[in-house]
Design a protein around this motif. Structure first.
Motif, mmCIF file in Angstrom:
data_model
loop_
_atom_site.group_PDB
_atom_site.id
_atom_site.type_symbol
_atom_site.label_atom_id
_atom_site.label_comp_id
_atom_site.label_asym_id
_atom_site.label_seq_id
_atom_site.Cartn_x
_atom_site.Cartn_y
_atom_site.Cartn_z
ATOM 1 N N ARG A 26 9.289 -2.352 -40.524
ATOM 2 C CA ARG A 26 8.580 -1.306 -41.262
ATOM 3 C C ARG A 26 8.666 -1.594 -42.768
ATOM 4 O O ARG A 26 7.680 -1.489 -43.485
ATOM 5 N N GLY A 152 16.308 9.699 -43.077
ATOM 6 C CA GLY A 152 15.985 10.962 -43.729
ATOM 7 C C GLY A 152 16.953 12.107 -43.440
ATOM 8 O O GLY A 152 17.303 12.870 -44.344
ATOM 9 N N ASP A 169 14.212 2.162 -51.094
ATOM 10 C CA ASP A 169 13.407 2.324 -49.885
ATOM 11 C C ASP A 169 11.975 1.885 -50.182
ATOM 12 O O ASP A 169 11.341 2.390 -51.105
ATOM 13 N N THR A 176 13.577 10.004 -46.834
ATOM 14 C CA THR A 176 14.630 9.590 -47.759
ATOM 15 C C THR A 176 14.076 9.427 -49.165
ATOM 16 O O THR A 176 14.647 9.933 -50.135
HETATM 17 P P1 ATP Z 1 13.010 8.493 -42.995
HETATM 18 O O1 ATP Z 1 14.003 8.754 -41.915
HETATM 19 O O2 ATP Z 1 13.609 8.471 -44.377
HETATM 20 O O3 ATP Z 1 11.770 9.344 -42.954
HETATM 21 P P2 ATP Z 1 12.044 6.272 -41.448
HETATM 22 O O4 ATP Z 1 12.456 7.037 -40.254
HETATM 23 O O5 ATP Z 1 10.624 5.860 -41.631
HETATM 24 O O6 ATP Z 1 12.498 6.978 -42.793
HETATM 25 P P3 ATP Z 1 14.386 4.645 -41.185
HETATM 26 O O7 ATP Z 1 14.424 3.593 -40.152
HETATM 27 O O8 ATP Z 1 15.096 5.934 -40.957
HETATM 28 O O9 ATP Z 1 12.855 4.902 -41.538
HETATM 29 O O10 ATP Z 1 14.893 4.051 -42.570
HETATM 30 C C1 ATP Z 1 14.649 2.756 -42.965
HETATM 31 C C2 ATP Z 1 13.859 2.739 -44.255
HETATM 32 O O11 ATP Z 1 14.209 1.546 -44.945
HETATM 33 C C3 ATP Z 1 12.330 2.671 -44.054
HETATM 34 O O12 ATP Z 1 11.692 3.548 -44.943
HETATM 35 C C4 ATP Z 1 11.960 1.222 -44.413
HETATM 36 O O13 ATP Z 1 10.682 1.130 -44.994
HETATM 37 C C5 ATP Z 1 13.028 0.884 -45.412
HETATM 38 N N1 ATP Z 1 13.357 -0.560 -45.480
HETATM 39 C C6 ATP Z 1 13.494 -1.442 -44.458
HETATM 40 N N2 ATP Z 1 13.822 -2.664 -44.917
HETATM 41 C C7 ATP Z 1 13.911 -2.568 -46.269
HETATM 42 C C8 ATP Z 1 14.236 -3.479 -47.296
HETATM 43 N N3 ATP Z 1 14.505 -4.749 -47.049
HETATM 44 N N4 ATP Z 1 14.262 -3.007 -48.565
HETATM 45 C C9 ATP Z 1 13.990 -1.710 -48.845
HETATM 46 N N5 ATP Z 1 13.666 -0.797 -47.909
HETATM 47 C C10 ATP Z 1 13.625 -1.211 -46.630
#
Ligand code: ATP
Ligand code: MG
Length: 254
Positions: A26, A152, A169, A176
């Motif tokens: 993602r 989040g 992020d 988040t």
């Molecule tokens: P949230 O729970 O905040 O709504 P989400 O459920 O979409 O986010 P999670 O898997 O909970 O995503 O959190 C991972 C986050 O880290 C994602 O928003 C993703 O885009 C981000 N991410 C992944 N790899 C990287 C990276 N290398 N550098 C920065 N951010 C990243």
């Protein structure tokens, strides 16, 4: 490609959870959308993030599997310069994963690492099971927490208990990104080295200077800027399509 290799290797060594591979994917998609480079908005946010860490009484850097696999070395450097201890904090807890992360951090020079199973633990209310456990000497008493690539739910819980939250992020629309006080919308592989060099530059500044940097930062404008940058990129891709030669005609096909 090299970044992908680091994540895959991290997964093989049990540092990265399987779900961490998906989170990375993602992230890659959003990195493509922001043009795979650090823009001015991210630079400003990184500066505010470091200034806030330097002002904080008890800043802490939360480390998960992906962050460790990608930038272990820079996490240790940032921790040293800002005086913020590292705390292992996992969404998918496994003793094996904790051990692998601890070993990887030690390999690049980490000394004190908080949040491990041999340490005391306290809980953040409103979160279930393992995800609520934090170190009383780390996140437990922190006034500021850097939570790169965080979920989040946890970011919201940290804010509810009054922590100042800084994140890295790539998705400016994630919960988040929206919930944090300061969001660096950039790939952690670029943001962390940048934050290390900013920390070296800012650590000699007066408190008043640092406070001004933080006060002038506004996360809502920052996120709006990041979204505009994505939209500009998309627009220029769309315009590029208009000027592309017709591939089928070039190839002599119908
Ligand atoms: P949230 O729970 O905040 O709504 P989400 O459920 O979409 O986010 P999670 O898997 O909970 O995503 O959190 C991972 C986050 O880290 C994602 O928003 C993703 O885009 C981000 N991410 C992944 N790899 C990287 C990276 N290398 N550098 C920065 N951010 C990243
Ligand atoms: Mg999530």
């Amino acid at each position: 490609m090299e970044i992908r290799h680091r994540i895959i290797e991290g997964h093989r060594k049990r540092v990265v959870a399987t779900a961490g591979l998906l989170a990375h994917g993602r992230g890659e998609a959003f990195d493509y959308l922001i043009g795979e480079e650090t823009n001015g908005w991210a630079r400003k946010a990184a500066k505010a993030a470091v200034a806030a860490m330097l002002i904080a009484e008890h800043p802490v850097i939360s480390v998960n599997g992906n962050a460790c696999a990608l930038v272990a070395d820079d996490l240790v450097k940032l921790s040293r310069i800002t005086g913020a201890p590292l705390e292992i904090n996992l969404f998918y807890y496994h003793q094996e994963r904790e051990d692998a992360i601890l070993a990887a951090l030690r390999e690049v020079g980490a000394e004190t690492v908080l949040g491990t199973a041999d340490r005391p633990s306290t809980t953040i209310p409103e979160l279930s099971s393992n995800r609520r456990k934090v170190d009383p000497d780390g996140i437990g008493r922190a006034d500021l927490v850097l939570v790169p690539l965080e979920d989040g739910d946890r970011t919201e819980a940290l804010r509810r208990i009054g922590k100042r939250v800084v994140t890295i992020d790539l998705n400016p629309m994630s919960r988040t990104a929206i919930t944090a006080h300061i969001t660096v919308v950039d790939n952690i592989v670029r943001a962390l080295p940048l934050m290390v060099s900013i920390a070296r530059e800012l650590r000699g500044r007066t408190r008043a200077d640092l406070e001004r940097i933080v006060d002038e930062f506004d996360n809502e404008s920052n996120l709006r800027g990041a979204l505009e940058a994505i939209m500009d990129n998309l627009r220029s891709h769309a315009e590029g399509l208009d000027t592309q030669p017709d591939v089928a005609l070039v190839a002599g096909e119908k």
